[in-house]
Write a protein that holds these residues in place. Structure first.
Motif, mmCIF file in Angstrom:
data_model
loop_
_atom_site.group_PDB
_atom_site.id
_atom_site.type_symbol
_atom_site.label_atom_id
_atom_site.label_comp_id
_atom_site.label_asym_id
_atom_site.label_seq_id
_atom_site.Cartn_x
_atom_site.Cartn_y
_atom_site.Cartn_z
ATOM 1 N N LEU A 193 18.402 -6.285 32.980
ATOM 2 C CA LEU A 193 17.582 -6.905 33.869
ATOM 3 C C LEU A 193 17.388 -8.359 33.091
ATOM 4 O O LEU A 193 17.300 -9.490 34.001
ATOM 5 C CB LEU A 193 16.358 -6.232 34.307
ATOM 6 N N ALA B 277 16.389 -8.836 41.175
ATOM 7 C CA ALA B 277 17.027 -8.691 39.980
ATOM 8 C C ALA B 277 17.457 -7.079 39.735
ATOM 9 O O ALA B 277 18.657 -6.862 39.678
ATOM 10 C CB ALA B 277 16.477 -8.865 38.572
ATOM 11 N N GLN B 278 16.695 -6.224 40.233
ATOM 12 C CA GLN B 278 16.867 -5.004 40.267
ATOM 13 C C GLN B 278 17.978 -4.486 41.363
ATOM 14 O O GLN B 278 18.720 -3.594 41.153
ATOM 15 C CB GLN B 278 15.497 -3.984 40.415
ATOM 16 N N LEU C 205 21.313 -5.399 40.011
ATOM 17 C CA LEU C 205 21.613 -4.463 39.128
ATOM 18 C C LEU C 205 22.162 -3.036 39.684
ATOM 19 O O LEU C 205 23.457 -2.567 39.339
ATOM 20 C CB LEU C 205 20.385 -4.226 38.069
#
Length: 321
Positions: free
Chosen positions: A132, A151-152, A155
């Protein structure tokens, strides 16, 4: 990097970060001297005395950049030559050594460090929090910010491959407006298009389903998916095959997941896709994708043709067992 050191040692086994560090040195030299000539060679192919020839002054006064990759494979006599050179480097040359770390070639690492080489250590993110942080840093490189939730989400959609994550961050920064990238932007511009199309295309190609892969490529391009994301997905799919296929046979479960840097669910899928693939086929397919990558980034006139040609080569490189 304002000024490149005469000798730089890049240490670390994260291919993307190591390659970026090498490129940063080359860019720094060429910023000062655009005519600098780059010699990019593999450690196992360096002959005794070759370094002396490459670092000798040019008749035209241009600087030379010598990049030695896989420096752990340098022959012993060449290692001694490199260490001696590092202590007294040539004025008109810059030497960059890329070493993955580990025991092999440790004499080179210790020797050039002691002789005064500039050392750049690249560390592979192994935890979710570190990945992250990598995403946030990549977005900052583009002059933007990204929310924690976004961001999560990115990912989760892309996985842990840094090259794929970097490409996704760059494309998001290009496609979206405003300072901050939020979760809605990830869903709209990446998960909704690239995950369904780019990664679907990659899966179809590595599984040998040529007709379906070509159909999906044409649909993706028609709906506005950036060709660079499709290339990134193809490369990621092939690198996954190489990582899992090349992993030690005795690794299982969490050990294998840690070794290849993939979640277990992805490893299971890649194992299913490995049928019909061998090292030579994967290598040929990766070379085709590298050519396509150059062409979709401006080296060719027709990105669609470049992608279709790459997919044809990928499928042809897969041989049934």
């Amino acid at each position: 990097m304002a000024n490149a050191a005469p000798v730089t040692l890049v240490v670390g086994d994260e291919e993307f970060l190591a390659d970026r560090a090498v490129r940063a040195v080359v860019a720094a030299v060429r910023a000062e001297d655009p005519g600098a000539e780059v010699h990019d060679i593999q450690g196992g192919k360096v002959e005794p005395g070759e370094l002396t020839g490459l670092t000798s002054p040019s008749l035209f006064g241009d600087r030379s950049i010598i990049v030695i990759r896989a420096a752990q494979d340098l022959p012993k006599d060449v290692v001694a030559e490199v260490v001696k050179y590092t202590a007294r480097p040539a004025e008109e040359a810059v030497l960059v050594l890329a070493h993955p770390g580990g025991v092999k070639g440790k004499a080179l690492v210790d020797g050039v460090k002691k002789a005064g080489a500039d050392v750049v250590t690249v560390t592979k993110p192994t935890k979710a929090g570190e990945r992250l942080d990598f995403i946030k840093a990549e977005v900052r490189r583009e002059g933007r910010t990204i929310s924690p939730a976004a961001a999560q989400a990115l990912l989760d959609a892309v996985g842990s491959d840094l090259r794929e994550l970097s490409a996704a961050c760059g494309q998001l920064a290009f496609d979206t407006q405003g300072k901050n990238i939020d979760e809605a932007a990830v869903a709209k511009y990446y998960r909704g298009r690239a995950e369904v199309s780019g990664f679907t295309i990659a899966d179809l190609a590595v599984e040998g389903r040529l007709g379906e892969a070509l159909e999906q490529v044409r649909w993706a391009l028609a709906t506005g998916v950036a060709p660079v994301l499709i290339v990134s997905a193809l490369a990621g799919g092939l690198r996954s095959l190489a990582k899992v296929g090349g992993a030690p046979r005795n690794l299982r479960g969490g050990q294998l997941a840690s070794h290849v840097g993939m979640p277990p669910w992805k490893i299971d899928r890649v194992k299913r896709q490995l049928g019909g693939w061998g090292p030579e086929g994967i290598s040929a397919a990766l070379q085709a994708v590298a050519v396509a990558d150059e062409q979709v980034k401006g080296g060719g006139a027709d990105p669609g043709y470049a992608l279709e040609k790459a997919i044809h080569t990928i499928v042809a490189s897969r041989t049934a067992r």
